[in-house]
Design a protein around this motif. Structure first.
Motif, PDB file in Angstrom:
ATOM      1  N   GLU A  61       0.833  -1.206   0.000  1.00 33.25           N
ATOM      2  CA  GLU A  61       0.000   0.000   0.000  1.00 33.25           C
ATOM      3  C   GLU A  61       0.866   1.254   0.000  1.00 33.25           C
ATOM      4  O   GLU A  61       0.592   2.224  -0.719  1.00 33.25           O
ATOM      5  N   TYR A  65       0.798   4.291  -2.654  1.00 34.33           N
ATOM      6  CA  TYR A  65       0.620   5.712  -2.325  1.00 34.33           C
ATOM      7  C   TYR A  65       1.753   6.543  -2.934  1.00 34.33           C
ATOM      8  O   TYR A  65       1.530   7.656  -3.421  1.00 34.33           O
ATOM      9  N   SER A 122     -10.462   3.734  -5.403  1.00 32.46           N
ATOM     10  CA  SER A 122     -11.237   4.685  -4.593  1.00 32.46           C
ATOM     11  C   SER A 122     -12.335   4.016  -3.774  1.00 32.46           C
ATOM     12  O   SER A 122     -12.576   4.417  -2.634  1.00 32.46           O
ATOM     13  N   PRO A 123     -13.045   3.004  -4.302  1.00 29.38           N
ATOM     14  CA  PRO A 123     -14.071   2.357  -3.468  1.00 29.38           C
ATOM     15  C   PRO A 123     -13.502   1.437  -2.390  1.00 29.38           C
ATOM     16  O   PRO A 123     -14.233   1.016  -1.490  1.00 29.38           O
ATOM     17  N   ASP A 125     -10.063   1.776  -0.784  1.00 25.04           N
ATOM     18  CA  ASP A 125      -9.004   2.234   0.108  1.00 25.04           C
ATOM     19  C   ASP A 125      -9.092   3.753   0.253  1.00 25.04           C
ATOM     20  O   ASP A 125      -8.830   4.486  -0.700  1.00 25.04           O
ATOM     21  N   GLU A 126      -9.455   4.231   1.436  1.00 23.40           N
ATOM     22  CA  GLU A 126      -9.661   5.661   1.639  1.00 23.40           C
ATOM     23  C   GLU A 126      -8.384   6.482   1.458  1.00 23.40           C
ATOM     24  O   GLU A 126      -8.437   7.564   0.850  1.00 23.40           O
ATOM     25  N   PRO A 127      -7.229   6.034   1.952  1.00 24.60           N
ATOM     26  CA  PRO A 127      -6.009   6.814   1.687  1.00 24.60           C
ATOM     27  C   PRO A 127      -5.701   6.938   0.193  1.00 24.60           C
ATOM     28  O   PRO A 127      -5.238   7.984  -0.261  1.00 24.60           O
ATOM     29  N   ARG A 129      -8.045   6.948  -2.150  1.00 25.49           N
ATOM     30  CA  ARG A 129      -9.063   7.855  -2.679  1.00 25.49           C
ATOM     31  C   ARG A 129      -8.699   9.313  -2.415  1.00 25.49           C
ATOM     32  O   ARG A 129      -8.815  10.166  -3.304  1.00 25.49           O
ATOM     33  N   LYS A 130      -8.255   9.596  -1.195  1.00 32.23           N
ATOM     34  CA  LYS A 130      -7.927  10.984  -0.837  1.00 32.23           C
ATOM     35  C   LYS A 130      -6.758  11.506  -1.664  1.00 32.23           C
ATOM     36  O   LYS A 130      -6.755  12.672  -2.098  1.00 32.23           O
ATOM     37  N   ARG A 131      -5.753  10.671  -1.880  1.00 29.76           N
ATOM     38  CA  ARG A 131      -4.609  11.095  -2.683  1.00 29.76           C
ATOM     39  C   ARG A 131      -5.011  11.363  -4.134  1.00 29.76           C
ATOM     40  O   ARG A 131      -4.574  12.336  -4.743  1.00 29.76           O
ATOM     41  N   GLU A 133      -8.068  12.086  -5.155  1.00 25.74           N
ATOM     42  CA  GLU A 133      -8.954  13.247  -5.161  1.00 25.74           C
ATOM     43  C   GLU A 133      -8.161  14.548  -5.173  1.00 25.74           C
ATOM     44  O   GLU A 133      -8.536  15.512  -5.865  1.00 25.74           O
TER      45      GLU A 133
END
Length: 224
Positions: A61, A65, A122-123, A125-127, A129-131, A133
């Motif tokens: 992960e 990132y 995005s659906p 893993d929230e970290p 998705r935020k990156r 976004e």
């Protein structure tokens, strides 16, 4: 002795090792998706040990990132954000950027790495998705800022909502990219570029309202 020397050189150059791992991981993720990307494939491509990989990246992960922050974000900066700062009329700048987007068969085949990861991760893993976004938002803000500049210059329609127009432009670019990838046909992308450019031209302010437009020319010629 030569093999030992090479191993020592790699050990003494951790930044280069990290960059090689990151680039190899990006290629693998772009080709196979993040979830299917194989660590062993990445290691084989770089001739780096698994221990060395986890020395630089705590987990798969963390590697993902880093791909988003250091490679995918850079692609958007190089293809969009920096060119948006060029001198010239905003609509002309945007048309130039769009026409310069990669259109090789291999680019169409693999698709946009930003969109690929957004759809996949995005659906899940929230970290992630935020990156992702944050990249989309920076892209949208850059385009909207340029459109506002055009409005202040009188070259972009004043009834335009810059934020909405920027969002729509991104949706068209990514949408046509997805259609072309699904069709595996660069001609779909070429048609998309033509349509996007036509839409961008429609954002120009009427000639009469532009500095140096018809009214200004008439005044110079003494025609009122």
């Amino acid at each position: 002795m030569l093999a030992v020397h090479k191993r020592k050189r790699r050990f003494r150059d951790p930044e280069r090792t990290r960059e090689r791992l990151l680039q190899a991981a990006f290629r693998e993720v772009h080709r196979s998706g993040f979830q299917s990307a194989g660590i062993d494939t990445i290691l084989a491509a770089t001739n780096v040990t698994k221990g060395a990989l986890y020395h630089h990246f705590d987990s798969k992960e963390a590697l993902g990132y880093a791909i988003v922050e250091e490679i995918v974000a850079k692609l958007v900066r190089d293809r969009w954000l920096r060119p948006l700062l060029r001198d010239g009329q905003p609509i002309d700048i945007l048309i130039g950027i769009v026409r310069g987007l990669p259109a090789r068969p291999e680019d169409v085949r693999a698709g946009c790495p930003l969109l690929n990861l957004a759809q996949e991760m995005s659906p899940l893993d929230e970290p992630f998705r935020k990156r992702l976004e944050s990249i989309f938002l920076a892209w949208q803000d850059g385009v909207a800022t340029l459109l506002r500049k055009g409005q202040s210059q009188g070259t972009v329609r004043r009834n335009l909502n810059p934020d909405e127009a920027a969002s729509f432009l991104i949706a068209m670019v990514e949408g046509y990219g997805a259609l072309a990838k699904n069709a595996q046909d660069a001609k779909v992308w070429e048609v998309g570029i033509t349509n996007i450019v036509r839409w961008l031209r429609s954002l120009r302010a009427p000639l009469q309202s532009r500095p140096g437009g018809r009214h200004a020319t008439n005044r110079v010629q003494g025609k009122g």
